[in-house]
Design a protein around this motif. Sequence first.
Motif, PDB file in Angstrom:
ATOM      1  N   LEU A  72       4.504  21.658   0.671  1.00  0.00           N
ATOM      2  CA  LEU A  72       4.381  20.973   1.951  1.00  0.00           C
ATOM      3  C   LEU A  72       4.882  21.978   2.975  1.00  0.00           C
ATOM      4  O   LEU A  72       6.078  22.269   3.031  1.00  0.00           O
ATOM      5  N   SER A  73       3.959  22.562   3.705  1.00  0.00           N
ATOM      6  CA  SER A  73       4.336  23.606   4.650  1.00  0.00           C
ATOM      7  C   SER A  73       3.680  23.358   5.996  1.00  0.00           C
ATOM      8  O   SER A  73       2.622  22.744   6.086  1.00  0.00           O
ATOM      9  N   PHE A  74       4.354  23.840   7.018  1.00  0.00           N
ATOM     10  CA  PHE A  74       3.884  23.652   8.387  1.00  0.00           C
ATOM     11  C   PHE A  74       3.679  25.001   9.061  1.00  0.00           C
ATOM     12  O   PHE A  74       4.426  25.943   8.822  1.00  0.00           O
ATOM     13  N   ASN A  75       2.651  25.074   9.902  1.00  0.00           N
ATOM     14  CA  ASN A  75       2.358  26.261  10.697  1.00  0.00           C
ATOM     15  C   ASN A  75       2.873  26.066  12.123  1.00  0.00           C
ATOM     16  O   ASN A  75       2.472  26.786  13.018  1.00  0.00           O
ATOM     17  N   ILE A  76       3.692  25.071  12.327  1.00  0.00           N
ATOM     18  CA  ILE A  76       4.195  24.738  13.658  1.00  0.00           C
ATOM     19  C   ILE A  76       5.710  24.644  13.618  1.00  0.00           C
ATOM     20  O   ILE A  76       6.310  24.470  12.559  1.00  0.00           O
ATOM     21  N   GLU A  77       6.289  24.736  14.808  1.00  0.00           N
ATOM     22  CA  GLU A  77       7.723  24.546  14.984  1.00  0.00           C
ATOM     23  C   GLU A  77       7.925  23.652  16.200  1.00  0.00           C
ATOM     24  O   GLU A  77       7.012  23.479  17.014  1.00  0.00           O
ATOM     25  N   ILE A  78       9.129  23.125  16.333  1.00  0.00           N
ATOM     26  CA  ILE A  78       9.453  22.327  17.509  1.00  0.00           C
ATOM     27  C   ILE A  78       9.244  23.198  18.749  1.00  0.00           C
ATOM     28  O   ILE A  78       9.636  24.363  18.785  1.00  0.00           O
ATOM     29  N   GLY A  79       8.550  22.622  19.722  1.00  0.00           N
ATOM     30  CA  GLY A  79       8.244  23.347  20.947  1.00  0.00           C
ATOM     31  C   GLY A  79       6.832  23.905  20.986  1.00  0.00           C
ATOM     32  O   GLY A  79       6.347  24.297  22.050  1.00  0.00           O
ATOM     33  N   ASP A  80       6.154  23.939  19.838  1.00  0.00           N
ATOM     34  CA  ASP A  80       4.781  24.450  19.791  1.00  0.00           C
ATOM     35  C   ASP A  80       3.802  23.449  20.406  1.00  0.00           C
ATOM     36  O   ASP A  80       3.994  22.232  20.297  1.00  0.00           O
ATOM     37  N   GLU A  81       2.766  23.986  21.005  1.00  0.00           N
ATOM     38  CA  GLU A  81       1.680  23.141  21.505  1.00  0.00           C
ATOM     39  C   GLU A  81       0.685  22.942  20.372  1.00  0.00           C
ATOM     40  O   GLU A  81       0.330  23.899  19.680  1.00  0.00           O
ATOM     41  N   VAL A  82       0.253  21.698  20.161  1.00  0.00           N
ATOM     42  CA  VAL A  82      -0.710  21.384  19.105  1.00  0.00           C
ATOM     43  C   VAL A  82      -1.903  20.649  19.700  1.00  0.00           C
ATOM     44  O   VAL A  82      -1.798  20.043  20.764  1.00  0.00           O
ATOM     45  N   GLU A  83      -3.019  20.721  18.980  1.00  0.00           N
ATOM     46  CA  GLU A  83      -4.246  20.043  19.393  1.00  0.00           C
ATOM     47  C   GLU A  83      -4.794  19.232  18.234  1.00  0.00           C
ATOM     48  O   GLU A  83      -4.548  19.553  17.070  1.00  0.00           O
ATOM     49  N   ILE A  84      -5.571  18.219  18.559  1.00  0.00           N
ATOM     50  CA  ILE A  84      -6.302  17.476  17.535  1.00  0.00           C
ATOM     51  C   ILE A  84      -7.200  18.475  16.807  1.00  0.00           C
ATOM     52  O   ILE A  84      -7.805  19.351  17.421  1.00  0.00           O
ATOM     53  N   MET A  85      -7.296  18.343  15.492  1.00  0.00           N
ATOM     54  CA  MET A  85      -8.047  19.313  14.700  1.00  0.00           C
ATOM     55  C   MET A  85      -9.555  19.148  14.891  1.00  0.00           C
ATOM     56  O   MET A  85     -10.106  18.077  14.675  1.00  0.00           O
ATOM     57  N   ARG A  86     -10.158  20.233  15.323  1.00  0.00           N
ATOM     58  CA  ARG A  86     -11.619  20.303  15.433  1.00  0.00           C
ATOM     59  C   ARG A  86     -12.169  21.304  14.421  1.00  0.00           C
ATOM     60  O   ARG A  86     -13.351  21.356  14.170  1.00  0.00           O
ATOM     61  N   GLY A  87     -11.279  22.109  13.865  1.00  0.00           N
ATOM     62  CA  GLY A  87     -11.619  23.124  12.865  1.00  0.00           C
ATOM     63  C   GLY A  87     -10.320  23.608  12.248  1.00  0.00           C
ATOM     64  O   GLY A  87      -9.234  23.191  12.636  1.00  0.00           O
ATOM     65  N   GLY A  88     -10.414  24.494  11.283  1.00  0.00           N
ATOM     66  CA  GLY A  88      -9.241  24.959  10.549  1.00  0.00           C
ATOM     67  C   GLY A  88      -8.168  25.606  11.407  1.00  0.00           C
ATOM     68  O   GLY A  88      -6.994  25.610  11.050  1.00  0.00           O
ATOM     69  N   ILE A  89      -8.555  26.149  12.555  1.00  0.00           N
ATOM     70  CA  ILE A  89      -7.584  26.845  13.396  1.00  0.00           C
ATOM     71  C   ILE A  89      -6.539  25.899  13.987  1.00  0.00           C
ATOM     72  O   ILE A  89      -5.426  26.303  14.312  1.00  0.00           O
ATOM     73  N   GLN A  90      -6.870  24.617  14.117  1.00  0.00           N
ATOM     74  CA  GLN A  90      -5.918  23.651  14.677  1.00  0.00           C
ATOM     75  C   GLN A  90      -5.041  22.992  13.612  1.00  0.00           C
ATOM     76  O   GLN A  90      -4.233  22.126  13.928  1.00  0.00           O
ATOM     77  N   ARG A  91      -5.186  23.382  12.373  1.00  0.00           N
ATOM     78  CA  ARG A  91      -4.351  22.759  11.340  1.00  0.00           C
ATOM     79  C   ARG A  91      -2.888  23.031  11.636  1.00  0.00           C
ATOM     80  O   ARG A  91      -2.536  24.078  12.192  1.00  0.00           O
ATOM     81  N   ILE A  92      -2.036  22.084  11.275  1.00  0.00           N
ATOM     82  CA  ILE A  92      -0.610  22.262  11.519  1.00  0.00           C
ATOM     83  C   ILE A  92       0.159  22.510  10.222  1.00  0.00           C
ATOM     84  O   ILE A  92       1.361  22.735  10.248  1.00  0.00           O
ATOM     85  N   GLY A  93      -0.530  22.472   9.094  1.00  0.00           N
ATOM     86  CA  GLY A  93       0.119  22.717   7.813  1.00  0.00           C
ATOM     87  C   GLY A  93      -0.756  22.314   6.655  1.00  0.00           C
ATOM     88  O   GLY A  93      -1.958  22.086   6.820  1.00  0.00           O
ATOM     89  N   GLN A  94      -0.122  22.227   5.477  1.00  0.00           N
ATOM     90  CA  GLN A  94      -0.859  21.829   4.281  1.00  0.00           C
ATOM     91  C   GLN A  94       0.056  21.117   3.305  1.00  0.00           C
ATOM     92  O   GLN A  94       1.266  21.313   3.312  1.00  0.00           O
ATOM     93  N   ALA A  95      -0.567  20.291   2.473  1.00  0.00           N
ATOM     94  CA  ALA A  95       0.137  19.610   1.386  1.00  0.00           C
ATOM     95  C   ALA A  95      -0.679  19.814   0.113  1.00  0.00           C
ATOM     96  O   ALA A  95      -1.905  19.694   0.133  1.00  0.00           O
ATOM     97  N   ILE A  96       0.002  20.148  -0.969  1.00  0.00           N
ATOM     98  CA  ILE A  96      -0.640  20.320  -2.280  1.00  0.00           C
ATOM     99  C   ILE A  96       0.205  19.566  -3.292  1.00  0.00           C
ATOM    100  O   ILE A  96       1.428  19.709  -3.319  1.00  0.00           O
ATOM    101  N   LEU A  97      -0.454  18.761  -4.122  1.00  0.00           N
ATOM    102  CA  LEU A  97       0.280  18.019  -5.139  1.00  0.00           C
ATOM    103  C   LEU A  97      -0.564  17.777  -6.370  1.00  0.00           C
ATOM    104  O   LEU A  97      -1.774  18.008  -6.361  1.00  0.00           O
ATOM    105  N   SER A  98       0.091  17.307  -7.423  1.00  0.00           N
ATOM    106  CA  SER A  98      -0.611  17.000  -8.669  1.00  0.00           C
ATOM    107  C   SER A  98      -0.133  15.650  -9.193  1.00  0.00           C
ATOM    108  O   SER A  98       0.922  15.154  -8.806  1.00  0.00           O
TER     109      SER A  98
END
Length: 98
Positions: free
Chosen positions: A49-75
């Motif tokens: 569970l990882s994030f590409n953002i930090e507090i204070g970052d500007e984020v946008e609704i995802m329209r493509g992979g570039i707007q992703r804010i992180g990922q989750a992988i599980l089994s």
Amino acid sequence: AMGIDVKPCFALEEDKRLAAISRLLESPKNGIVKAIDISTVPQEGLSDLSFNIEIGDEVEIMRGGIQRIGQAILSAPTTEACHQRMDAVLEGIKLTIE
């Protein structure tokens, strides 16, 4: 591989087989990240569970992979259980965006 049968290297006992799922995380709205709370995210089966953002970052609704804010992988033992666990992980992620 150099004349060696590699099948045994990848064979798993039936009870050790797992399904896996991954998900790109996305912002629910445009804005500035004020808080990220993952204290209630269930850990069972969670590989990443990882994030590409930090507090204070500007984020946008995802329209493509570039707007992703992180990922989750599980089994989990089954595909259905993977989806249930992923739903619980996503519900546990609390973002404050203003």
